[in-house]
Design a protein around this motif. Structure first.
Motif, mmCIF file in Angstrom:
data_model
loop_
_atom_site.group_PDB
_atom_site.id
_atom_site.type_symbol
_atom_site.label_atom_id
_atom_site.label_comp_id
_atom_site.label_asym_id
_atom_site.label_seq_id
_atom_site.Cartn_x
_atom_site.Cartn_y
_atom_site.Cartn_z
ATOM 1 N N LYS A 147 0.754 -0.963 0.346
ATOM 2 C CA LYS A 147 0.098 -0.034 -0.149
ATOM 3 C C LYS A 147 0.548 0.859 -0.339
ATOM 4 O O LYS A 147 1.241 2.116 -0.891
ATOM 5 C CB LYS A 147 -1.010 0.359 1.626
ATOM 6 N N ASN A 148 1.752 1.278 1.260
ATOM 7 C CA ASN A 148 3.038 2.400 0.819
ATOM 8 C C ASN A 148 3.650 2.641 -0.623
ATOM 9 O O ASN A 148 3.478 3.944 -1.025
ATOM 10 C CB ASN A 148 3.974 2.185 2.686
ATOM 11 N N ALA A 149 3.814 2.022 -0.817
ATOM 12 C CA ALA A 149 5.247 1.830 -1.985
ATOM 13 C C ALA A 149 3.553 2.492 -2.849
ATOM 14 O O ALA A 149 4.214 3.542 -3.857
ATOM 15 C CB ALA A 149 5.269 0.669 -2.251
ATOM 16 N N ASP A 183 8.982 -6.240 4.932
ATOM 17 C CA ASP A 183 8.216 -5.391 5.126
ATOM 18 C C ASP A 183 9.163 -3.552 4.756
ATOM 19 O O ASP A 183 8.319 -2.793 5.246
ATOM 20 C CB ASP A 183 7.237 -5.058 5.484
ATOM 21 N N LEU A 184 9.827 -3.773 3.625
ATOM 22 C CA LEU A 184 10.659 -3.095 3.950
ATOM 23 C C LEU A 184 10.321 -1.219 2.756
ATOM 24 O O LEU A 184 9.661 -1.116 3.294
ATOM 25 C CB LEU A 184 12.490 -3.089 2.577
ATOM 26 N N TYR A 185 9.270 -1.476 2.266
ATOM 27 C CA TYR A 185 8.871 -0.868 1.551
ATOM 28 C C TYR A 185 7.731 0.231 2.237
ATOM 29 O O TYR A 185 6.872 1.688 2.395
ATOM 30 C CB TYR A 185 8.385 -0.873 0.161
ATOM 31 N N ALA A 186 7.357 -0.998 3.438
ATOM 32 C CA ALA A 186 6.562 0.117 4.899
ATOM 33 C C ALA A 186 7.268 1.339 5.268
ATOM 34 O O ALA A 186 6.700 2.146 5.633
ATOM 35 C CB ALA A 186 5.898 -0.453 5.826
ATOM 36 N N LYS A 187 8.051 2.194 5.106
ATOM 37 C CA LYS A 187 9.455 3.002 5.290
ATOM 38 C C LYS A 187 9.463 3.946 3.708
ATOM 39 O O LYS A 187 9.780 3.712 3.468
ATOM 40 C CB LYS A 187 11.123 2.456 5.608
ATOM 41 N N ASP A 188 8.827 5.114 4.350
ATOM 42 C CA ASP A 188 8.689 5.880 3.323
ATOM 43 C C ASP A 188 10.326 6.691 3.073
ATOM 44 O O ASP A 188 10.367 6.834 1.431
ATOM 45 C CB ASP A 188 7.777 7.269 4.311
ATOM 46 N N ALA A 189 11.558 5.996 4.005
ATOM 47 C CA ALA A 189 12.642 6.825 3.394
ATOM 48 C C ALA A 189 12.944 5.569 2.424
ATOM 49 O O ALA A 189 14.001 5.855 1.775
ATOM 50 C CB ALA A 189 13.354 6.626 5.153
ATOM 51 N N GLU A 190 12.510 4.449 2.168
ATOM 52 C CA GLU A 190 13.464 3.447 1.533
ATOM 53 C C GLU A 190 12.350 4.292 0.300
ATOM 54 O O GLU A 190 13.517 3.927 -0.910
ATOM 55 C CB GLU A 190 12.748 2.539 2.260
ATOM 56 N N LEU A 191 11.285 4.282 0.417
ATOM 57 C CA LEU A 191 10.725 4.634 -1.135
ATOM 58 C C LEU A 191 11.786 5.563 -1.916
ATOM 59 O O LEU A 191 11.389 5.799 -2.763
ATOM 60 C CB LEU A 191 9.591 4.749 -1.043
ATOM 61 N N LEU A 192 11.546 6.705 -0.732
ATOM 62 C CA LEU A 192 12.672 7.813 -1.107
ATOM 63 C C LEU A 192 13.952 7.883 -1.822
ATOM 64 O O LEU A 192 14.912 8.260 -2.548
ATOM 65 C CB LEU A 192 12.259 8.800 -0.179
ATOM 66 N N LYS A 193 14.428 6.246 -0.937
ATOM 67 C CA LYS A 193 15.937 5.556 -1.292
ATOM 68 C C LYS A 193 15.622 5.596 -3.128
ATOM 69 O O LYS A 193 16.401 5.452 -3.923
ATOM 70 C CB LYS A 193 16.581 5.139 -0.296
#
Length: 312
Positions: A147-149, A183-193
């Protein structure tokens, strides 16, 4: 001093004492009344505080709250609640439907091996692609990464269709795509990376703000509500109209990544050629016009369903 004066003095003294006692009684009564009133107010305040706390505790949070948030749809979307993501030449006569989940390992394998072939077909105007993005892995495996991604993909789509395609490819890349159980893509920081590798999104403050604030969270929930559309409950799935395209599997045998990619691409091309006609530069037809129309019509749209491309 006469007895009369003495009696008068005693009477006056008693009267002063009586008056002082009355005054003290009234003062004490008032104090008790104020104390009681304060206690009532305190009880009401505590009760009100408890009621407010209970109310706040029962309010939806996170992705449940997102269902009730204001709907903001990304640019370059169509249809009800902006859930139709159509990318490609508007003059293309055919529509290929692609169903994916960002956390899906098979979707990542397809993108890593064959994604460039699909992108080339879109660029050549061979067909348009309608992407339907699911988030069922969050429910099955737990977490919020899909969902976050997807919300972040909405922010990318708001920038441009090209940014959406490149960002989706980066999210699926071997460099970034996590194990399905992580569930790494639950983190906004990872998505921005990940977005840092997409030229259209790198250093885009509006995109970063949308990801952090969850601007497209409600839209992501609307997208995920499409689960089961056209009967599709697994990813990746490819459809032309109501016809599910069956892409041959790469044989299970020892091979290099390059060999695997070559076979996967060949299988995809063979399936697409059979359905849509030969690719541009090949003999035997005009891309975008030849090939089977599938069971759902030439535009790849289910019977009775509005054609988002506007074609008739």
């Amino acid at each position: 001093m006469s007895n009369r004066n003495n009696l008068a003095n005693k009477t006056a003294a008693r009267e002063r004492i009586r008056a002082e006692r009355e005054r003290q009684k009234k003062k004490e009564k008032l104090r008790r009344q104020l104390t009681a009133a304060g206690a009532v107010i305190g009880v009401l305040a505590v009760a009100g505080g408890i009621g407010y706390a209970v109310m706040k505790a029962n309010e939806p949070t996170g992705w449940e709250a997102a269902k009730e948030a204001e709907l903001v749809t990304p640019a370059h979307t169509q249809g009800k609640n902006g859930t139709e993501i159509l990318i490609g030449d508007k003059n293309a006569k055919q529509t290929l439907e692609v169903f994916e989940d960002v956390r899906c390992p098979a979707c990542a394998a397809f993108e890593q091996s064959t994604g460039k072939v699909l992108a080339k077909d879109i660029e050549d105007g061979r067909y348009r692609v309608r992407f339907t993005m699911y988030a069922f892995i969050d429910g099955v495996g737990g977490g919020e990464g899909s969902k976050n991604a997807l919300s972040a993909l909405g922010a990318a789509l708001n920038v441009s269709p090209e940014a959406f395609l490149k960002y989706k490819s980066a999210l699926y890349s071997a460099k970034y795509h996590p194990d399905e159980r992580e569930d790494l893509y639950a983190k906004d920081a990872e998505l921005l990376k990940v977005a840092g590798d997409v030229p259209e999104l790198k250093n885009d403050k509006a995109f970063a703000t949308a990801v952090k604030k969850g601007t497209y969270d409600r839209w992501a929930m609307e997208m995920t509500a499409l689960f089961g559309r056209k009967g599709v409950k697994a990813t990746p799935t490819f459809m032309h109209g109501d016809k599910k395209l069956v892409i041959p599997q790469v044989p299970q045998q020892q091979m290099t990544q390059a060999q695997y990619n070559q076979l996967a691409q060949a299988n995809f091309k063979k399936t697409i050629d059979k359905e849509f006609g030969p690719a541009k530069g090949s003999t035997g037809g005009d891309p975008g016009k030849g090939g089977s129309s599938g069971e759902g019509g030439a535009n790849g749209i289910r019977e009775g369903e509005k054609d988002p491309s506007g074609a008739h």
